[in-house]
Scaffold this motif. Structure first.
Motif, PDB file in Angstrom:
ATOM      1  N   GLN A 149     -14.450 -35.241  -8.497  1.00  9.79           N
ATOM      2  CA  GLN A 149     -14.494 -34.973  -7.056  1.00  9.79           C
ATOM      3  C   GLN A 149     -13.740 -36.047  -6.266  1.00  9.79           C
ATOM      4  O   GLN A 149     -13.830 -37.235  -6.557  1.00  9.79           O
ATOM      5  N   GLY A 150     -12.998 -35.592  -5.258  1.00  6.51           N
ATOM      6  CA  GLY A 150     -12.305 -36.504  -4.355  1.00  6.51           C
ATOM      7  C   GLY A 150     -11.008 -37.033  -4.939  1.00  6.51           C
ATOM      8  O   GLY A 150     -10.632 -36.726  -6.077  1.00  6.51           O
ATOM      9  N   PRO A 151     -10.283 -37.865  -4.163  1.00  9.23           N
ATOM     10  CA  PRO A 151      -9.013 -38.423  -4.632  1.00  9.23           C
ATOM     11  C   PRO A 151      -9.245 -39.515  -5.677  1.00  9.23           C
ATOM     12  O   PRO A 151     -10.114 -40.374  -5.495  1.00  9.23           O
ATOM     13  N   ILE A 152      -8.476 -39.476  -6.751  1.00 14.35           N
ATOM     14  CA  ILE A 152      -8.621 -40.457  -7.834  1.00 14.35           C
ATOM     15  C   ILE A 152      -7.231 -40.936  -8.251  1.00 14.35           C
ATOM     16  O   ILE A 152      -6.325 -40.132  -8.477  1.00 14.35           O
ATOM     17  N   LEU A 153      -7.072 -42.239  -8.338  1.00 18.08           N
ATOM     18  CA  LEU A 153      -5.826 -42.849  -8.803  1.00 18.08           C
ATOM     19  C   LEU A 153      -6.099 -43.488 -10.157  1.00 18.08           C
ATOM     20  O   LEU A 153      -6.917 -44.397 -10.276  1.00 18.08           O
ATOM     21  N   ALA A 159     -10.083 -42.800  -1.885  1.00 21.78           N
ATOM     22  CA  ALA A 159      -9.615 -42.778  -3.273  1.00 21.78           C
ATOM     23  C   ALA A 159     -10.387 -43.765  -4.149  1.00 21.78           C
ATOM     24  O   ALA A 159     -10.727 -44.869  -3.735  1.00 21.78           O
ATOM     25  N   ARG A 160     -10.612 -43.343  -5.368  1.00 20.99           N
ATOM     26  CA  ARG A 160     -11.237 -44.183  -6.386  1.00 20.99           C
ATOM     27  C   ARG A 160     -10.161 -44.568  -7.403  1.00 20.99           C
ATOM     28  O   ARG A 160      -9.372 -43.724  -7.830  1.00 20.99           O
ATOM     29  N   MET A 161     -10.109 -45.851  -7.780  1.00 19.79           N
ATOM     30  CA  MET A 161      -9.090 -46.312  -8.712  1.00 19.79           C
ATOM     31  C   MET A 161      -9.711 -46.606 -10.071  1.00 19.79           C
ATOM     32  O   MET A 161     -10.733 -47.269 -10.176  1.00 19.79           O
ATOM     33  N   ILE A 162      -9.052 -46.092 -11.119  1.00 20.88           N
ATOM     34  CA  ILE A 162      -9.494 -46.317 -12.499  1.00 20.88           C
ATOM     35  C   ILE A 162      -8.304 -46.873 -13.278  1.00 20.88           C
ATOM     36  O   ILE A 162      -7.209 -46.315 -13.222  1.00 20.88           O
ATOM     37  N   ARG A 163      -8.516 -47.961 -13.998  1.00 14.05           N
ATOM     38  CA  ARG A 163      -7.434 -48.599 -14.755  1.00 14.05           C
ATOM     39  C   ARG A 163      -7.594 -48.344 -16.252  1.00 14.05           C
ATOM     40  O   ARG A 163      -8.665 -48.614 -16.819  1.00 14.05           O
TER      41      ARG A 163
END
Length: 697
Positions: free
Chosen positions: A20-24, A278-282
């Motif tokens: 859900q929502g914007p994800i980078l 936005a949520r950021m995942i590395r």
């Protein structure tokens, strides 16, 4: 049900299950980016998302098909109802559906590049442009500049000033052609490849009903290789998803290397600003390279001005450090690489070894050495040295000096001269072959260019055992024809001729030189990587590939980074990313080659060069093993003291200075303790002691 926890690492699992929502997703090199996308597609469907509501945007149709196939394998069902493909393919589908809304009441057609060139050809004919002017850019070149200016969203004048300064006298004509090209497309209801993106943007911006319809259909959007999007592609993604829609973009800012064709690294860097929620995942665990290689690549990234912080790591903790090798010159570099290839081939098959370079011409000396050693190779990006048209021109002229007449060489060499076609060339060859010198003299009296060429060939008759001097004279004669024939990429061609002069300097017999130059590589070019053939590739062509062993050559100023990039801080960042991409192609062995001197056409000798600023700024004592070329043998060298972070090369974006002789110039970089590399208009790059410069505040 798929066991996601067993199949994915922690970061991958987070990316897959976040819906859900914007994800980078910042996916470091070799971190399983494609695997993550494939599992997320499957996860969405398992969560009850209707496949028709999913939009997957990639940069090739093949990539989309592979991802959909792999996710279908996981689910044991077809995924054909997911809309997967390129930005251009999606745009075409939408424009066809809503053509009438855009005013195409009878529809429209898409042109391929051949169709576009035909329109450009007709416009040039109507405007009478370039008739008799061999320096005027060709139709294909004009079309490429029009496309680049649109993708970069800058004017043609700005593009030419920055990327093709030697064509600046034609700017007005090029702008006329571009305007008429646009008008002609409208008249004929035709769209080219670039139009698809901009017309879709117009459609969505001006028709809220269409935009709402698309948003209602595509509720889950995924974009691969987001760092390679251009400005309009990023705007389209934002339009379709809205500010808080379910969009996941996957990419790596550190692998954004296609700025020359319009990609904008700002798209991925600014994603959190454009999508505030936005949520950021590395993804940082690397499944390709050893930890020592990753230590080096992490160090390269640490010097980026604008970036997302990431720290790649691997469970492969090999003790072998990358090697930094310092050959005496770029010619000895070729022999050093050859020796290293022979050594590595005892461990790895040839197709698992790659030599990477910034520009195609940089592999020319190596190609000659490989041919002499009968080592098969394939080259990707650029063309093989012996197949380059300007190299073939010069070699044909050199073969005309030979006492044994060669019809094909005469045909090509004479074909350079105005007023001589194939039939006349054959007549002149037959006259030479039969010793009818009076016929040649008669023709020379009427054709000045032929007379000059004949006088040159006669004067070179005694230089067969001094091929270096012979080649120098031929290239001097050829230069005016080079300028006329290849005006649009003249600097690249001149670099190739400089390499040719350097190669011939190692011979004392013309026949031996020409024989080595015509040795054919047995493998076809551009047909995919073959078994048992060394890979030579530009770094741009290597993206997405990997090899057990990788060598990167010519890590010196003005070759890597390129001369043009050293004038601009933004371009320098992209060059640094290019080195990162090159190094992350390596699985177990990485070699960086830094020649101490390169051949200079102006002096005719090898000239000392500065190592690449990217090498100078490394924390060298922990990143690389030092080797130097001593009497043809690679010897380990004591590591220098680690460079202080305060002494790294700086590239001030807008610092100017004044020199008493050279005038006002722009400082490109500082070289501790007190030297500066300065670009002086009309003079070029100079390294100057700071005591002789007045630096502006």
């Amino acid at each position: 049900m798929i066991n996601y926890k067993e199949s994915l690492n922690t970061a991958q699992l987070e990316a897959v299950t976040s819906t859900q929502g914007p994800i980078l997703v910042i996916a470091g090199a070799g971190s399983g980016k494609t695997r993550t996308i494939v599992y997320r597609l499957a996860y969405l469907v398992e969560q009850g998302i209707v496949p028709e509501n999913i939009l997957l945007l990639t940069f090739t149709r093949k990539a989309a098909n592979q991802m959909l196939y792999r996710s279908g394998q996981l689910l044991e069902r077809e995924m054909n109802s997911v809309s997967g493909g390129t930005f251009h393919g999606f745009s075409y589908m939408m424009l066809k559906k809503f053509a009438n809304v855009l005013g195409f009441t009878t529809g429209f057609n898409i042109m391929d590049s051949g169709d576009s060139e035909e329109i450009i050809k007709g416009i040039r004919s109507d405007l009478k442009l370039g008739s008799g002017d061999r320096s005027f850019p060709r139709n294909r070149t004009i079309l490429s500049y029009i496309s680049k200016s649109r993708n970069k969203e800058i004017s043609l004048a700005q593009l030419v000033e920055k990327d093709a300064f030697h064509l600046r006298e034609y700017i007005d004509d090029l702008e006329k052609v571009a305007e008429m090209y646009k008008t002609e497309k409208q008249r004929l209801a035709l769209l080219d490849y670039d139009d698809l993106l901009f017309f879709l943007e117009t459609l969505l911006m001006e028709n809220s009903e269409v935009l709402d319809f698309i948003r209602n259909v595509y509720k889950y959007i995924m974009v691969d290789e987001y760092q390679d999007t251009n400005l309009v592609q990023a705007r389209l993604a934002r339009l379709i998803a809205s500010h808080d829609g379910n969009i996941m973009v996957v990419g790596d800012d550190a692998q954004s290397i296609y700025g020359f064709r319009g990609a904008d690294v700002g798209n991925i860097l600014d994603f959190p600003k454009l999508f505030p929620k936005a949520r950021m995942i590395r993804l940082e665990e690397n499944y390709r390279s050893t930890q020592p290689i990753l230590e080096l690549t992490n160090d390269i990234l640490s010097h980026m001005e604008q970036k997302f912080d990431k720290n790649l790591f691997s469970s492969n903790t090999s003790a072998d450090l990358p090697e930094l090798i310092r050959p005496v010159s770029d010619m000895s570099q070729a022999r050093t690489v050859l020796a290293k290839v022979m050594e590595l081939s005892k461990i790895h098959p040839l197709h698992e070894i790659a030599v990477l370079f910034r520009a195609g011409y940089q592999s020319y000396p190596l190609e000659v050495e490989l041919n002499k050693a009968s080592i098969p190779y394939q080259k990707f990006g650029g063309i093989k040295f012996s197949e380059a048209a300007h190299i073939k021109d010069v070699l044909s002229l050199a073969r005309m000096v030979d006492a044994q007449p060669d019809y094909l060489s005469w045909k090509r060499g004479l074909g350079l001269l105005p007023g001589i076609g194939p039939k006349t060339a054959e007549k002149l060859f037959r006259a030479y072959e039969q010793g009818k010198h009076e016929d040649l003299e008669k023709f020379g009296a009427k054709n000045k260019n032929f007379r000059q060429l004949r006088e040159l060939l006669v004067s070179l008759g005694g230089l067969e055992n001094d091929p270096s001097r012979l080649m120098e004279a031929i290239i001097e004669f050829y230069h005016p024809y080079l300028e006329q024939k290849y005006a649009e990429d003249l600097p690249k061609r001149i670099n190739g001729l400089e390499q040719l002069q350097q190669i011939v300097a190692g011979y004392n017999n013309l026949d031996s030189f020409l024989s080595d130059m015509i040795l054919e590589n047995p493998d076809p070019f551009g047909t995919g990587i073959k078994d048992d053939a060394l890979v030579l590739s530009t770094i741009h062509s290597s993206k997405g590939l990997e090899w057990s062993a990788v060598m990167v050559i010519d890590l010196v100023e003005e070759r890597f980074p390129s001369r043009q990039a050293m004038f601009d801080a933004k371009s320098m960042d992209e060059e640094r990313r290019l080195l990162y991409v090159a190094c992350t192609r390596a699985k177990s062995y990485l070699g960086l080659l830094v020649p101490s001197a390169v051949y200079s056409r102006n002096s005719g000798f090898n000239q000392p060069v500065q190592e690449s600023p990217f090498i100078r700024e490394l924390s060298v004592s922990k990143c690389v093993e030092f080797l130097e070329n001593h009497l043809g043998q690679l010897k380990k060298k004591k590591k220098p003291a680690e460079m202080s972070r305060n002494h790294k090369i700086k590239t001030p974006p807008s610092t100017y200075c004044t020199h008493k002789i050279f005038g006002r110039g722009k400082i490109i970089s500082s070289i501790p303790p007190n030297k500066y590399k300065v670009n002086f208009p009309g003079v070029g790059l100079k390294v100057i002691n700071g005591d002789y410069l007045q630096i502006e505040d």
